[in-house]
Design a protein around this motif. Structure first.
Motif, mmCIF file in Angstrom:
data_model
loop_
_atom_site.group_PDB
_atom_site.id
_atom_site.type_symbol
_atom_site.label_atom_id
_atom_site.label_comp_id
_atom_site.label_asym_id
_atom_site.label_seq_id
_atom_site.Cartn_x
_atom_site.Cartn_y
_atom_site.Cartn_z
ATOM 1 N N UNK A 150 43.622 53.364 16.891
ATOM 2 C CA UNK A 150 43.883 51.941 17.124
ATOM 3 C C UNK A 150 45.152 51.751 17.950
ATOM 4 N N UNK A 151 46.200 52.467 17.589
ATOM 5 C CA UNK A 151 47.465 52.332 18.315
ATOM 6 C C UNK A 151 47.344 52.868 19.731
ATOM 7 N N UNK A 152 46.683 54.001 19.890
ATOM 8 C CA UNK A 152 46.549 54.580 21.231
ATOM 9 C C UNK A 152 45.610 53.751 22.100
ATOM 10 N N UNK A 153 44.652 53.074 21.487
ATOM 11 C CA UNK A 153 43.792 52.166 22.255
ATOM 12 C C UNK A 153 44.636 51.076 22.906
ATOM 13 N N UNK A 154 45.663 50.597 22.179
ATOM 14 C CA UNK A 154 46.571 49.617 22.782
ATOM 15 C C UNK A 154 47.203 50.170 24.055
ATOM 16 N N UNK A 155 47.613 51.414 24.034
ATOM 17 C CA UNK A 155 48.283 51.992 25.196
ATOM 18 C C UNK A 155 47.371 51.984 26.418
ATOM 19 N N UNK A 156 46.086 52.202 26.211
ATOM 20 C CA UNK A 156 45.118 52.223 27.317
ATOM 21 C C UNK A 156 44.650 50.820 27.700
ATOM 22 N N UNK A 160 50.759 46.485 29.073
ATOM 23 C CA UNK A 160 51.866 45.533 29.201
ATOM 24 C C UNK A 160 52.299 45.022 27.834
ATOM 25 N N UNK A 161 51.323 44.673 26.988
ATOM 26 C CA UNK A 161 51.655 44.206 25.643
ATOM 27 C C UNK A 161 52.312 45.315 24.833
ATOM 28 N N UNK A 162 51.870 46.555 25.054
ATOM 29 C CA UNK A 162 52.479 47.689 24.357
ATOM 30 C C UNK A 162 53.949 47.811 24.720
ATOM 31 N N UNK A 163 54.258 47.671 25.998
ATOM 32 C CA UNK A 163 55.660 47.743 26.413
ATOM 33 C C UNK A 163 56.479 46.589 25.831
ATOM 34 N N UNK A 164 55.884 45.408 25.767
ATOM 35 C CA UNK A 164 56.613 44.275 25.179
ATOM 36 C C UNK A 164 56.909 44.537 23.703
ATOM 37 N N UNK A 165 55.934 45.064 22.995
ATOM 38 C CA UNK A 165 56.130 45.358 21.578
ATOM 39 C C UNK A 165 57.170 46.458 21.396
#
Length: 378
Positions: A188-194, A198-203
């Motif tokens: 789930x977390x790595x899916x965010x990275x892909x 942009x949202x991952x970097x903001x978080x």
């Protein structure tokens, strides 16, 4: 070996006057190792040295749930002191807390479920969920209980050993906040990275900003060293680590260093990611923790000569008998070289079913063997 006889006894913690100056430090081996000074033996401490493997901890926990202990300074102090009282061989203490107090400060609920570990009832699912997180968090208010516990513990230690503060690394905290707990795949977390880079970097930046304030506040409260735990670093590919973990881990160190100066050593533990060590050579971290998946010799080459290394025995060695523990410890010490830039530890934390006596075997082995090696090197 420094005496810990003046450490506050059980029941005496709440009567300590925290307004007085901190007591002078009687054992500075860990600080000297972090600075790269030559030593008479290797200092040693253990991740999760306060916790479930100790009968005195289990006895206290029978009356209080996990986060009640974390949020009650007198209880957190008492748990921090338990291994220091039991093992005079320890050269450092680490405040009893949890890396997930940062997501809690951001407004997320975290439960510690017996037999399962941390659980987030409402994890982050999509970038829209970032709106649920608190903004402009005042760590002195939201996490005051951690700082109060540090100040109280620093006094209760009475200078016996230095006190570590800590925080989770931004990537590891992000992973927990999205996964909703532990995971074998972090899918789930790595899916965010892909899907949501942009949202991952903001978080990650929001977590980094809070962790900077949190670590600086811990130093102001009395922490003498700081450790950053990147427990999920090894779950990333090298390219992902360089994009999503490394920039925030190194930014964290640089900003904390600028705020607290050079007297407080900073340590980083990228578990399972020894390949990242060369990228950390130019970071503000003084000390790099390594696990048992890399040899001491390779770790020295990868990290370079200017970093202190910390680790790295497999915690499972503590299931062995005393001669086997001593043999593994000797190989480890010979590999790292005990005289300078080395802090003995395990490659991860204590397990709940470890026998406390076997940890004593390991600590004794570090003391006696590293003393012998340092003397022979003179």
């Amino acid at each position: 070996m420094a005496s810990v006889g003046r450490v506050a006894e059980p029941g005496a913690v709440e009567g300590i006057d925290v307004r007085r100056p901190f007591p002078p430090l009687r054992n500075d081996l860990v600080l000297r190792a972090a600075r790269g000074e030559r030593l008479e033996r290797s200092p040693v401490w253990i991740m999760r040295q306060a916790g479930r493997y100790l009968p005195e901890y289990r006895s206290g926990r029978a009356a209080h749930d996990f986060f009640t202990v974390v949020r009650t300074p007198a209880l957190a102090c008492e748990v921090t002191l338990q291994p220091i009282r039991r093992y005079p061989q320890l050269d450092a203490s680490i405040i009893f807390s949890d890396i997930l107090v940062v997501p809690q400060a951001l407004g997320m609920e975290v439960q510690m479920v017996p037999g399962k570990g941390p659980v987030f009832p409402e994890p982050l699912v999509t970038p829209d969920d970032l709106a649920r997180l608190a903004v402009d968090v005042d760590v002195d208010e939201a996490l005051a209980y951690v700082m109060d516990a540090i100040t109280l513990t620093r006094h209760a230690l009475d200078g016996a050993v230095p006190l570590y503060g800590f925080a989770g690394a931004p990537w590891t905290l992000m992973a927990y906040m999205i996964e909703g707990g532990g995971s074998k795949t972090l899918s789930k977390a790595k899916r965010w990275l892909y899907r949501y880079p942009d949202a991952s970097h903001r978080l990650l930046q929001r977590i980094t900003d809070l962790c900077v304030d949190f670590l600086v506040a811990q130093v102001k409260a009395g922490a003498q060293l700081l450790q950053v735990f990147d427990s999920w670093a090894g779950e990333l590919s090298p390219a992902q680590y360089q994009q999503f973990a490394l920039p925030y881990a190194t930014q964290l160190a640089a900003r904390v260093r600028a705020a607290v100066g050079s007297d407080v050593p900073l340590c980083y533990f990228p578990k399972g990611a020894a390949s990242a060590l060369p990228w950390l050579r130019s970071s503000a971290y003084d000390c790099l923790q390594v696990d048992w998946t890399v040899t001491p010799q390779d770790a020295r080459v990868l990290a370079g000569p200017e970093k202190t290394l910390q680790g790295n025995a497999d915690p499972c060695v503590l299931y062995a008998d005393e001669p086997a523990i001593r043999a593994v410890t000797q190989t480890m010490l010979e590999g790292f070289g005990p005289a300078s830039r080395y802090i003995a530890n395990l490659g991860h934390g204590m397990y709940p079913d470890h026998d406390p006596e076997h940890l004593g075997y390991y600590l004794n082995a570090v003391h006696t063997l590293s003393t012998e090696m340092c003397r022979s090197a003179l």
